[in-house]
Design a protein around this motif. Structure first.
Motif, PDB file in Angstrom:
ATOM      1  N   GLY A   1     -16.267  -8.344  23.066  1.00 50.36           N
ATOM      2  CA  GLY A   1     -16.473  -9.757  23.339  1.00 50.36           C
ATOM      3  C   GLY A   1     -17.580 -10.341  22.460  1.00 50.36           C
ATOM      4  O   GLY A   1     -17.725 -11.545  22.362  1.00 50.36           O
ATOM      5  N   ARG A   2     -18.349  -9.466  21.809  1.00 56.10           N
ATOM      6  CA  ARG A   2     -19.458  -9.928  20.959  1.00 56.10           C
ATOM      7  C   ARG A   2     -18.949 -10.787  19.804  1.00 56.10           C
ATOM      8  O   ARG A   2     -17.804 -10.635  19.379  1.00 56.10           O
ATOM      9  CB  ARG A   2     -20.173  -8.734  20.327  1.00 56.10           C
ATOM     10  N   PRO A   3     -19.834 -11.626  19.248  1.00 54.47           N
ATOM     11  CA  PRO A   3     -19.460 -12.365  18.033  1.00 54.47           C
ATOM     12  C   PRO A   3     -19.408 -11.405  16.842  1.00 54.47           C
ATOM     13  O   PRO A   3     -19.977 -10.308  16.907  1.00 54.47           O
ATOM     14  CB  PRO A   3     -20.612 -13.358  17.862  1.00 54.47           C
ATOM     15  N   THR A   4     -18.761 -11.825  15.771  1.00 48.12           N
ATOM     16  CA  THR A   4     -18.646 -10.979  14.572  1.00 48.12           C
ATOM     17  C   THR A   4     -20.017 -10.484  14.113  1.00 48.12           C
ATOM     18  O   THR A   4     -20.190  -9.299  13.818  1.00 48.12           O
ATOM     19  CB  THR A   4     -17.977 -11.774  13.431  1.00 48.12           C
ATOM     20  N   ALA A   5     -21.007 -11.400  14.078  1.00 46.66           N
ATOM     21  CA  ALA A   5     -22.360 -11.037  13.621  1.00 46.66           C
ATOM     22  C   ALA A   5     -23.014  -9.986  14.508  1.00 46.66           C
ATOM     23  O   ALA A   5     -23.897  -9.248  14.068  1.00 46.66           O
ATOM     24  CB  ALA A   5     -23.239 -12.276  13.544  1.00 46.66           C
ATOM     25  N   GLY A   6     -22.573  -9.896  15.747  1.00 50.10           N
ATOM     26  CA  GLY A   6     -23.130  -8.921  16.686  1.00 50.10           C
ATOM     27  C   GLY A   6     -22.447  -7.567  16.608  1.00 50.10           C
ATOM     28  O   GLY A   6     -22.859  -6.620  17.278  1.00 50.10           O
ATOM     29  N   ILE A   7     -21.370  -7.472  15.810  1.00 43.53           N
ATOM     30  CA  ILE A   7     -20.628  -6.210  15.655  1.00 43.53           C
ATOM     31  C   ILE A   7     -20.841  -5.632  14.251  1.00 43.53           C
ATOM     32  O   ILE A   7     -20.851  -4.419  14.053  1.00 43.53           O
ATOM     33  CB  ILE A   7     -19.117  -6.419  15.908  1.00 43.53           C
ATOM     34  N   MET A   8     -21.025  -6.526  13.265  1.00 47.34           N
ATOM     35  CA  MET A   8     -21.121  -6.115  11.862  1.00 47.34           C
ATOM     36  C   MET A   8     -22.160  -5.017  11.601  1.00 47.34           C
ATOM     37  O   MET A   8     -21.865  -4.051  10.901  1.00 47.34           O
ATOM     38  CB  MET A   8     -21.400  -7.347  10.987  1.00 47.34           C
ATOM     39  N   PRO A   9     -23.393  -5.127  12.165  1.00 47.79           N
ATOM     40  CA  PRO A   9     -24.375  -4.069  11.897  1.00 47.79           C
ATOM     41  C   PRO A   9     -23.886  -2.683  12.344  1.00 47.79           C
ATOM     42  O   PRO A   9     -24.105  -1.689  11.651  1.00 47.79           O
ATOM     43  CB  PRO A   9     -25.597  -4.502  12.705  1.00 47.79           C
ATOM     44  N   LEU A  10     -23.203  -2.631  13.501  1.00 44.29           N
ATOM     45  CA  LEU A  10     -22.670  -1.353  13.994  1.00 44.29           C
ATOM     46  C   LEU A  10     -21.548  -0.856  13.084  1.00 44.29           C
ATOM     47  O   LEU A  10     -21.472   0.335  12.761  1.00 44.29           O
ATOM     48  CB  LEU A  10     -22.166  -1.510  15.428  1.00 44.29           C
ATOM     49  N   ALA A  11     -20.690  -1.782  12.630  1.00 44.14           N
ATOM     50  CA  ALA A  11     -19.603  -1.408  11.712  1.00 44.14           C
ATOM     51  C   ALA A  11     -20.180  -0.780  10.432  1.00 44.14           C
ATOM     52  O   ALA A  11     -19.688   0.241   9.945  1.00 44.14           O
ATOM     53  CB  ALA A  11     -18.755  -2.629  11.368  1.00 44.14           C
ATOM     54  N   LYS A  12     -21.250  -1.385   9.930  1.00 49.46           N
ATOM     55  CA  LYS A  12     -21.900  -0.855   8.710  1.00 49.46           C
ATOM     56  C   LYS A  12     -22.562   0.480   8.988  1.00 49.46           C
ATOM     57  O   LYS A  12     -22.491   1.407   8.189  1.00 49.46           O
ATOM     58  CB  LYS A  12     -22.933  -1.867   8.186  1.00 49.46           C
ATOM     59  N   ASP A  13     -23.203   0.573  10.137  1.00 46.04           N
ATOM     60  CA  ASP A  13     -23.867   1.813  10.532  1.00 46.04           C
ATOM     61  C   ASP A  13     -22.862   2.968  10.612  1.00 46.04           C
ATOM     62  O   ASP A  13     -23.177   4.110  10.284  1.00 46.04           O
ATOM     63  CB  ASP A  13     -24.551   1.584  11.885  1.00 46.04           C
ATOM     64  N   LEU A  14     -21.641   2.653  11.027  1.00 42.64           N
ATOM     65  CA  LEU A  14     -20.587   3.678  11.124  1.00 42.64           C
ATOM     66  C   LEU A  14     -19.853   3.869   9.790  1.00 42.64           C
ATOM     67  O   LEU A  14     -18.943   4.682   9.697  1.00 42.64           O
ATOM     68  CB  LEU A  14     -19.581   3.298  12.225  1.00 42.64           C
ATOM     69  N   GLY A  15     -20.246   3.064   8.797  1.00 41.86           N
ATOM     70  CA  GLY A  15     -19.644   3.210   7.467  1.00 41.86           C
ATOM     71  C   GLY A  15     -18.268   2.585   7.324  1.00 41.86           C
ATOM     72  O   GLY A  15     -17.547   2.853   6.358  1.00 41.86           O
ATOM     73  N   LEU A  16     -17.898   1.704   8.272  1.00 40.58           N
ATOM     74  CA  LEU A  16     -16.547   1.117   8.214  1.00 40.58           C
ATOM     75  C   LEU A  16     -16.408   0.122   7.069  1.00 40.58           C
ATOM     76  O   LEU A  16     -15.296  -0.162   6.627  1.00 40.58           O
ATOM     77  CB  LEU A  16     -16.189   0.435   9.545  1.00 40.58           C
ATOM     78  N   ASP A  17     -17.539  -0.406   6.580  1.00 38.89           N
ATOM     79  CA  ASP A  17     -17.473  -1.333   5.440  1.00 38.89           C
ATOM     80  C   ASP A  17     -17.053  -0.582   4.167  1.00 38.89           C
ATOM     81  O   ASP A  17     -16.532  -1.179   3.235  1.00 38.89           O
ATOM     82  CB  ASP A  17     -18.809  -2.056   5.234  1.00 38.89           C
ATOM     83  N   LYS A  18     -17.275   0.739   4.150  1.00 42.66           N
ATOM     84  CA  LYS A  18     -16.864   1.537   2.992  1.00 42.66           C
ATOM     85  C   LYS A  18     -15.557   2.290   3.253  1.00 42.66           C
ATOM     86  O   LYS A  18     -14.671   2.337   2.420  1.00 42.66           O
ATOM     87  CB  LYS A  18     -17.971   2.524   2.623  1.00 42.66           C
ATOM     88  N   LYS A  19     -15.458   2.880   4.468  1.00 43.45           N
ATOM     89  CA  LYS A  19     -14.286   3.703   4.790  1.00 43.45           C
ATOM     90  C   LYS A  19     -13.087   2.863   5.215  1.00 43.45           C
ATOM     91  O   LYS A  19     -11.962   3.326   5.224  1.00 43.45           O
ATOM     92  CB  LYS A  19     -14.621   4.691   5.920  1.00 43.45           C
ATOM     93  N   GLY A  20     -13.363   1.614   5.596  1.00 39.21           N
ATOM     94  CA  GLY A  20     -12.285   0.760   6.109  1.00 39.21           C
ATOM     95  C   GLY A  20     -12.283   0.772   7.632  1.00 39.21           C
ATOM     96  O   GLY A  20     -12.781   1.704   8.262  1.00 39.21           O
ATOM     97  N   GLY A  21     -11.738  -0.277   8.207  1.00 40.26           N
ATOM     98  CA  GLY A  21     -11.717  -0.449   9.653  1.00 40.26           C
ATOM     99  C   GLY A  21     -11.742  -1.936   9.954  1.00 40.26           C
ATOM    100  O   GLY A  21     -11.788  -2.754   9.033  1.00 40.26           O
ATOM    101  N   CYS A  22     -11.705  -2.284  11.228  1.00 44.58           N
ATOM    102  CA  CYS A  22     -11.660  -3.704  11.591  1.00 44.58           C
ATOM    103  C   CYS A  22     -12.650  -4.019  12.699  1.00 44.58           C
ATOM    104  O   CYS A  22     -13.012  -3.153  13.496  1.00 44.58           O
ATOM    105  CB  CYS A  22     -10.259  -4.085  12.077  1.00 44.58           C
ATOM    106  N   ILE A  23     -13.041  -5.290  12.731  1.00 38.69           N
ATOM    107  CA  ILE A  23     -13.832  -5.830  13.834  1.00 38.69           C
ATOM    108  C   ILE A  23     -12.935  -6.798  14.593  1.00 38.69           C
ATOM    109  O   ILE A  23     -12.358  -7.706  14.002  1.00 38.69           O
ATOM    110  CB  ILE A  23     -15.065  -6.583  13.290  1.00 38.69           C
TER     111      ILE A  23
END
Length: 273
Positions: free
Chosen positions: A47-69
Motif C-alpha cells: 500500500g506504500r507509495p512508490t517512493a516508500g518502496i524504491m529504497p527497499l527495491a534497491k537494497d534488494l538489488g531489484l534495480d539491477k536484477k530486475g523486478g517490479c514495484i
C-alpha cells in the motif's frame, strides 16, 4: 512438495517481507536471491507509495536484477530496472476534498504523498506518523490538504485508532459507495483508492503483459488488503501473523511469522524445494 511453475512472486512488505523493524533478514534475502536466480520475478506489493518502496527495491538489488514495484495497493506498477510505469490508476480529483471533509468530520487524520514525502494536516498524529516510519519518508505538514493536492494521486490513506477502524470504514463505504473503494490495510490504516484498485487486479494485468497466468503466481501477505492477491494467486501464502480472514483465503499458512523468516519458509517450500 510443489510441482508448480512459479514465475512471479508477489510479496506484501509490512508484516510479511519485513520484520517489525522494517528490515529484511539474511535468511529471507538469501531465499529471494535464490528465487531470482531460478528466473522468478519479484514484485514488492504494498500500500506504500512508490517512493516508500524504491529504497527497499534497491537494497534488494531489484534495480539491477530486475523486478517490479506494485505501489498504492495496486494503483501503480513500476519496472524497477527501467523505471517504466507498467500500470496505473488515478484517484478522481473530486474525491480529495470529499475524503478530507469525511476525515475532519470523524476527527481522524488523512494523508497522501508528494515527491518528497507524506503530506497531511496532522503530522503529529500517532497513527499518521506510522506511515512516515513505515515508508522511511518525511512527514510534511500542510494547512489545507484538499487545497494543496493539485496534482494527480493514486490514493489517500485514513489513519486512526484500531478501536475505530471497522466502524469508520463501514461509515466511509456507505458514504462513498460507487465512487471509490475503501478497505483496511492494517489495524490502523484504511485505504481510499479508485474503484477496482486492488493487488489482484494489477497483478492480473502484469501477468497478462508477461504472457503468464495466475497459476504462475505465488503471493505472500498478512493484511486484509492482501486477501485479494492470496485468493487470486495459484499459490497464496498467509504469514503466521496474518489476520484470520487472510488465512481463510490462503492455500498455505507459514509456521513462522514475519519476525522469523516466514517469507523465506514459503520460498524454500514452494520455489526452492
Amino acid at each position: 512438495m510443489s510441482e508448480k511453475n512459479i514465475r512471479v512472486l508477489a510479496l506484501d512488505l509490512d508484516g510479511t517481507l519485513t520484520n517489525d523493524e522494517k528490515k529484511v533478514t539474511p535468511r529471507t534475502r538469501a531465499a529471494l536471491d535464490a528465487a531470482v536466480a531460478k528466473g522468478v520475478t519479484i514484485v514488492l506489493a504494498s500500500g506504500r507509495p512508490t517512493a516508500g518502496i524504491m529504497p527497499l527495491a534497491k537494497d534488494l538489488g531489484l534495480d539491477k536484477k530486475g523486478g517490479c514495484i506494485l505501489a498504492y495497493n495496486g494503483g501503480a506498477i513500476i519496472d524497477c530496472k527501467t523505471g517504466e510505469t507498467l500500470y496505473q490508476k488515478r484517484l478522481d480529483p473530486d474525491m480529495v476534498p470529499k475524503l478530507c471533509a469525511f476525515a475532519a468530520e470523524q476527527d481522524i487524520a488523512i494523508l497522501t504523498y508528494n515527491k518528497e514525502g507524506v503530506v497531511t494536516e496532522r503530522p503529529e498524529d500517532e497513527w499518521a506518523a506510522r506511515e512516515g516510519f513505515t515508508c522511511h519518508l518525511p512527514m510534511i505538514q500542510v494547512e489545507d490538504l484538499a487545497a494543496y493536492v493539485d496534482y494527480p494521486i493514486c490514493k489517500m490513506l485514513i489513519t486512526l485508532d484500531p478501536a475505530r477502524r471497522d466502524e469508520v470504514c463501514a461509515e466511509g463505504k456507505k458514504r462513498f459507495e460507487g465512487q471509490i473503494d475503501l478497505y483496511p490495510s492494517s489495524p490502523f490504516f484504511i485505504e481510499a483508492v479508485p474503484l477496482g484498485v486492488a493487488k489482484d487486479v494489477s497483478l492480473g494485468a502484469l501477468l497478462e503483459k508477461m504472457g503468464l497466468t495466475r497459476e504462475n503466481l505465488m503471493a505472500c501477505g498478512d493484511g486484509l488488503n492482501d486477501r485479494s492477491m492470496l485468493a487470486f494467486a495459484g499459490t497464496g501464502v498467509a504469514m503466521r501473523n496474518a489476520e484470520d480472514a487472510v488465512k481463510a483465503v490462503a492455500s498455505d499458512v507459514t509456521t513462522a511469522d514475519n519476525n522469523h523468516d516466514g517469507v523465506a519458509e514459503a520460498i524454500e517450500k514452494f520455489i526452492l524445494d
